[in-house]
Scaffold this motif. Structure first.
Motif, PDB file in Angstrom:
ATOM      1  N   GLN A 112     -11.930   0.522  -0.282  1.00  0.00           N
ATOM      2  CA  GLN A 112     -10.997   0.371  -1.391  1.00  0.00           C
ATOM      3  C   GLN A 112     -11.770  -0.041  -2.633  1.00  0.00           C
ATOM      4  O   GLN A 112     -12.582  -0.971  -2.605  1.00  0.00           O
ATOM      5  N   GLN A 130       0.841  -1.181   0.000  1.00  0.00           N
ATOM      6  CA  GLN A 130       0.000   0.000   0.000  1.00  0.00           C
ATOM      7  C   GLN A 130       0.883   1.239   0.000  1.00  0.00           C
ATOM      8  O   GLN A 130       1.873   1.306   0.733  1.00  0.00           O
ATOM      9  N   TRP A 171      -7.655   7.688   1.554  1.00  0.00           N
ATOM     10  CA  TRP A 171      -6.490   7.810   2.413  1.00  0.00           C
ATOM     11  C   TRP A 171      -6.091   6.415   2.861  1.00  0.00           C
ATOM     12  O   TRP A 171      -6.615   5.415   2.378  1.00  0.00           O
ATOM     13  N   TRP A 172      -5.144   6.307   3.771  1.00  0.00           N
ATOM     14  CA  TRP A 172      -4.696   5.001   4.222  1.00  0.00           C
ATOM     15  C   TRP A 172      -5.108   4.817   5.663  1.00  0.00           C
ATOM     16  O   TRP A 172      -5.372   5.747   6.398  1.00  0.00           O
ATOM     17  N   GLY A 173      -5.137   3.566   6.071  1.00  0.00           N
ATOM     18  CA  GLY A 173      -5.469   3.278   7.452  1.00  0.00           C
ATOM     19  C   GLY A 173      -6.966   3.287   7.672  1.00  0.00           C
ATOM     20  O   GLY A 173      -7.720   3.957   6.972  1.00  0.00           O
ATOM     21  N   GLY A 174      -7.435   2.498   8.605  1.00  0.00           N
ATOM     22  CA  GLY A 174      -8.839   2.527   8.932  1.00  0.00           C
ATOM     23  C   GLY A 174      -9.710   1.860   7.903  1.00  0.00           C
ATOM     24  O   GLY A 174      -9.275   0.989   7.160  1.00  0.00           O
ATOM     25  N   THR A 175     -10.936   2.297   7.836  1.00  0.00           N
ATOM     26  CA  THR A 175     -11.963   1.560   7.109  1.00  0.00           C
ATOM     27  C   THR A 175     -12.383   2.223   5.810  1.00  0.00           C
ATOM     28  O   THR A 175     -13.458   1.954   5.304  1.00  0.00           O
TER      29      THR A 175
END
Lengths: 114, 112
Positions: A103, A48, A96-100
């Motif tokens: 995708q 990622q 963004w990245w991280g969390g829920t």
């Protein structure tokens, strides 16, 4: 709006060669993830990237590498191809990245290694 | 080590009936779960998700149920339609990382 796009659609390589796969995320998305889907299995996480920095790496050998560009598109590189690298390579983008954060996947690149 | 398992490779359901797809997980750190649908020659499409603080989430014909104590979730599709025929993947992640861990998929066929 265009979804996630990937190129090429299909690719045939021979053992030992290298390959570059490309991904353009949904407009406004800053995170790109790569997954490998072998026939009969679910997708496996490879990398990622967010804001051009690697944020996560799956259990893949160093032959696999990736990068993200200032326009948030991404490349996945695989060196010294093995027969076992034959798979569908999926790119997913998120805000963004991280969390829920959801995708969204592209159609994939089908790589065949002979 | 398969942390997300879909033990039914395939399922056939008549149009109009309920489809129930099951998924089990072993990693207690997972706190968010998703279902994706995949047609041939396309990438997975997000369907529905559920947080571990809930036990049910509904979106139209799709409902996901989560049983944390059993580490089990299921996707219900009511009524099933022929266009629902696809491979369904269960996926999980922890709240601190975006790495999706997928199951092996269940192929659903909805017959007329």
């Amino acid at each position: 709006d265009a979804g996630v796009t990937q190129s090429p659609t299909h690719l045939i390589k021979t053992r030992g060669q290298h390959v570059t796969l490309r991904c353009s995320p949904i407009s406004g998305h800053k995170s790109v993830s790569w997954y490998q889907q072998v026939l009969g299995q679910g997708p496996q996480f490879i990398f990622q990237y967010y804001e051009k920095e690697e944020r996560g790496r799956g259990n893949f050998p160093d032959r696999f590498s990736a990068r993200q560009f200032p326009n948030y598109s991404s490349e996945l590189n695989v060196n010294a191809l093995l027969l076992g690298d034959s798979a569908l390579y999926l790119c997913a983008s998120s805000l963004w990245w991280g969390g829920t954060d959801t995708q969204y996947f592209g159609p994939g690149t089908r790589l065949t290694v002979l | 080590d398969q942390q997300v398992k879909q033990n039914s490779p395939s399922l056939s359901v008549q149009e109009g009936r309920i489809s129930i797809l099951n998924c089990d997980y072993t990693n207690s750190m997972f706190d968010y779960f998703l279902w994706y649908k995949k047609y041939p020659a396309e990438g997975p499409t997000f369907l529905i998700s559920i947080s571990s603080i809930k036990d049910k989430n509904e979106d139209g014909r799709f409902t996901v149920f989560l049983n944390k104590s059993a580490k089990h979730l299921s996707l219900h599709i009511v009524p099933s339609q022929p266009g629902d025929s696809a491979v369904y993947f269960c996926a999980a992640l922890t709240g601190t990382a975006s790495k999706l861990t997928f199951g092996t998929g269940t192929r659903l066929q909805v017959t007329l």
